[in-house]
Write a protein that holds these residues in place. Structure first.
Motif, short mmCIF file in Angstrom:
data_model
loop_
_atom_site.label_atom_id
_atom_site.label_comp_id
_atom_site.label_asym_id
_atom_site.label_seq_id
_atom_site.Cartn_x
_atom_site.Cartn_y
_atom_site.Cartn_z
N ARG A 1 12.62 13.86 -48.25
CA ARG A 1 12.52 13.69 -49.90
C ARG A 1 11.56 12.53 -50.13
NH1 ARG A 1 19.32 13.26 -50.80
NH2 ARG A 1 19.71 15.56 -50.21
N ILE A 2 11.38 11.54 -49.22
CA ILE A 2 10.34 10.40 -49.43
C ILE A 2 9.08 11.04 -49.54
CG2 ILE A 2 9.24 8.39 -48.77
CD1 ILE A 2 12.15 7.60 -47.28
N ARG A 3 8.61 12.02 -48.58
CA ARG A 3 7.37 12.60 -48.53
C ARG A 3 7.15 13.23 -49.91
NH1 ARG A 3 8.17 13.08 -43.10
NH2 ARG A 3 8.94 15.17 -43.21
N VAL A 4 8.26 14.06 -50.42
CA VAL A 4 8.24 14.95 -51.53
C VAL A 4 7.78 14.08 -52.94
CG1 VAL A 4 9.31 16.43 -53.24
CG2 VAL A 4 9.55 16.61 -50.71
N GLN A 5 8.59 12.94 -52.96
CA GLN A 5 8.63 11.96 -54.05
C GLN A 5 7.00 11.35 -54.13
OE1 GLN A 5 11.52 9.17 -53.43
NE2 GLN A 5 13.30 10.38 -54.54
N GLU A 6 6.54 11.17 -52.67
CA GLU A 6 5.22 10.53 -52.74
C GLU A 6 4.15 11.58 -53.40
OE1 GLU A 6 4.64 9.41 -48.66
OE2 GLU A 6 5.77 7.43 -49.03
N THR A 7 4.32 12.75 -52.78
CA THR A 7 3.56 13.82 -53.26
C THR A 7 3.41 14.16 -54.74
OG1 THR A 7 3.64 15.05 -51.13
CG2 THR A 7 2.75 16.31 -52.80
N THR A 8 4.81 14.16 -55.38
CA THR A 8 4.99 14.19 -56.83
C THR A 8 4.21 13.33 -57.54
OG1 THR A 8 7.02 15.33 -56.39
CG2 THR A 8 6.67 14.72 -58.56
N THR A 9 4.43 11.90 -57.22
CA THR A 9 3.83 10.85 -57.64
C THR A 9 2.29 10.90 -57.59
OG1 THR A 9 5.41 9.44 -57.03
CG2 THR A 9 3.51 8.06 -57.67
N GLN A 10 1.75 11.36 -56.55
CA GLN A 10 0.22 11.57 -56.39
C GLN A 10 -0.34 12.36 -57.32
OE1 GLN A 10 -0.44 12.20 -52.20
NE2 GLN A 10 0.00 10.21 -51.84
N ALA B 1 1.12 13.39 -60.09
CA ALA B 1 1.26 12.96 -61.46
C ALA B 1 0.09 12.11 -61.81
CB ALA B 1 2.67 12.25 -61.83
N GLN B 2 -0.09 11.22 -60.74
CA GLN B 2 -1.41 10.36 -61.20
C GLN B 2 -2.72 11.10 -61.42
OE1 GLN B 2 -1.04 7.71 -57.80
NE2 GLN B 2 0.42 6.32 -58.80
N GLY B 3 -2.73 12.21 -60.39
CA GLY B 3 -4.01 12.97 -60.55
C GLY B 3 -4.28 13.66 -62.03
N VAL B 4 -3.00 14.44 -62.41
CA VAL B 4 -2.94 15.01 -63.66
C VAL B 4 -3.22 14.10 -64.49
CG1 VAL B 4 -1.51 15.86 -65.31
CG2 VAL B 4 -1.44 16.81 -63.05
N GLY B 5 -2.76 12.94 -64.78
CA GLY B 5 -3.20 11.74 -65.65
C GLY B 5 -4.70 11.36 -65.71
N GLN B 6 -5.33 11.20 -64.45
CA GLN B 6 -6.75 10.94 -64.33
C GLN B 6 -7.44 11.77 -64.87
OE1 GLN B 6 -7.15 10.05 -60.17
NE2 GLN B 6 -6.16 8.11 -60.42
N LEU B 7 -6.87 13.28 -64.63
CA LEU B 7 -7.71 14.32 -65.13
C LEU B 7 -7.68 14.40 -66.59
CD1 LEU B 7 -9.37 16.98 -64.11
CD2 LEU B 7 -7.14 18.09 -64.41
N ALA B 8 -6.44 14.10 -67.28
CA ALA B 8 -6.55 14.19 -68.76
C ALA B 8 -7.61 13.11 -69.18
CB ALA B 8 -5.17 13.95 -69.28
N GLU B 9 -7.47 12.00 -68.44
CA GLU B 9 -8.39 11.02 -69.12
C GLU B 9 -9.94 11.35 -69.09
OE1 GLU B 9 -7.75 7.09 -66.92
OE2 GLU B 9 -5.67 7.23 -68.16
N GLN B 10 -10.24 11.89 -67.99
CA GLN B 10 -11.55 12.45 -67.79
C GLN B 10 -11.78 13.36 -68.95
OE1 GLN B 10 -11.74 13.59 -63.70
NE2 GLN B 10 -11.53 11.44 -63.02
#
Length: 270
Positions: free
Chosen positions: A5-14, A16-25
């Motif tokens: 579960r911890i690994r899944v949460q970390e992957t989900t967070t990464q 989400a951050q990637g999507v946010g950075q992609l939106a900014e770019q």
């Protein structure tokens, strides 16, 4: 199971951050594309027609026999700002003050600007230091709001595109005109009248025509049939009071100074 579960949460967070950075770019890329895409000349001209402001001058004096002499000048122009103050932009030939014949002594000189039903009286006009033929009328924030006209920005990068849109005689015609930098004076560009493309309306470029950058900003104003003064500041060389009682303020010496400034320019720019 807990570790999974911890690994899944970390992957989900990464993710989400990637999507946010992609939106900014993506937003940044969209802005860059928009800023580097020239605006169609038809759009710029239609925008001008919707936002032009009428300026009117009236002058009065008496001849040596005491007879009255009246002169009126009207033109349509735009409001422009450098981010600090707003002005209506004109050529000196749009006013009763003539630099070609030296000083003019009017007993009374009034100026107004209007759009629709709104009309306001000007208090002063200024002749710019970059070229004495360029005249501006200060317009307050309250007057700008009442006029309801778009305020054009001075071009931050006026040379981004090799062509500009020239608007003749307050909207009588328009067209795309190539221009070249003036190597001896960065305050001017030379409009190549021989290569006017997609010209609408029958006219020849002449003094007082407005020049818009392909980004939709104001590049400058034609000071003669060949050269455009690039408007990048509104530093005045001389300021003349207008309105009731303006005749009490001497303007002859100011006009003579402006005349000298004009005659000191290279002949091709006069």
């Amino acid at each position: 199971e807990r570790q999974e579960r911890i690994r899944v949460q970390e992957t989900t967070t990464q993710l989400a951050q990637g999507v946010g950075q992609l939106a900014e770019q993506s937003t940044s890329l969209t802005k860059e594309i928009r800023e580097n895409r020239p605006i169609n000349a038809n759009t710029l001209f239609n925008d001008f027609l919707a936002n032009r402001v009428q300026t009117s001058f009236s002058a009065f004096k008496r001849n040596f026999l005491g007879g009255p002499i009246h002169q009126a000048k009207d033109t349509r122009t735009v409001l422009v700002t450098d981010g600090k103050a707003t002005y209506a932009l004109l050529h000196v030939d749009d006013t009763p003050l003539n630099l070609r014949d030296g000083a003019e002594s009017w007993e009374r000189l009034t100026a107004t600007f209007s759009k629709g039903s709104y009309r306001a009286n000007a208090q002063e006009i200024s002749f710019l230091a970059l070229d004495p033929r360029v005249v501006v009328i200060p317009v307050s924030d309250t007057e700008v709001a009442s006029l309801g006209a778009k305020v054009y920005q001075t071009a931050l990068d006026p040379f981004k595109f090799p062509e500009a849109v020239l608007i003749s005689n307050g909207g009588a015609g328009y067209g795309e005109v190539p221009f070249k930098l003036e190597p001896t004076n960065a305050s001017y560009v030379r409009m190549d009248n021989r290569l006017v493309r997609r010209l609408f309306g029958e006219f020849s470029p002449s003094r007082g025509d407005l020049v818009l950058s392909k980004t939709g900003e104001l590049l400058g104003i034609m000071v003669n049939s060949e050269y455009c003064a690039v408007i990048n500041n509104f530093l005045p060389a001389q300021t003349v009071s207008v309105g009731e009682g303006s005749g009490t303020a001497p303007v002859g010496s100011k006009i003579q100074d402006l005349h000298r400034r004009w005659r000191s320019l290279p002949p091709r720019m006069q």
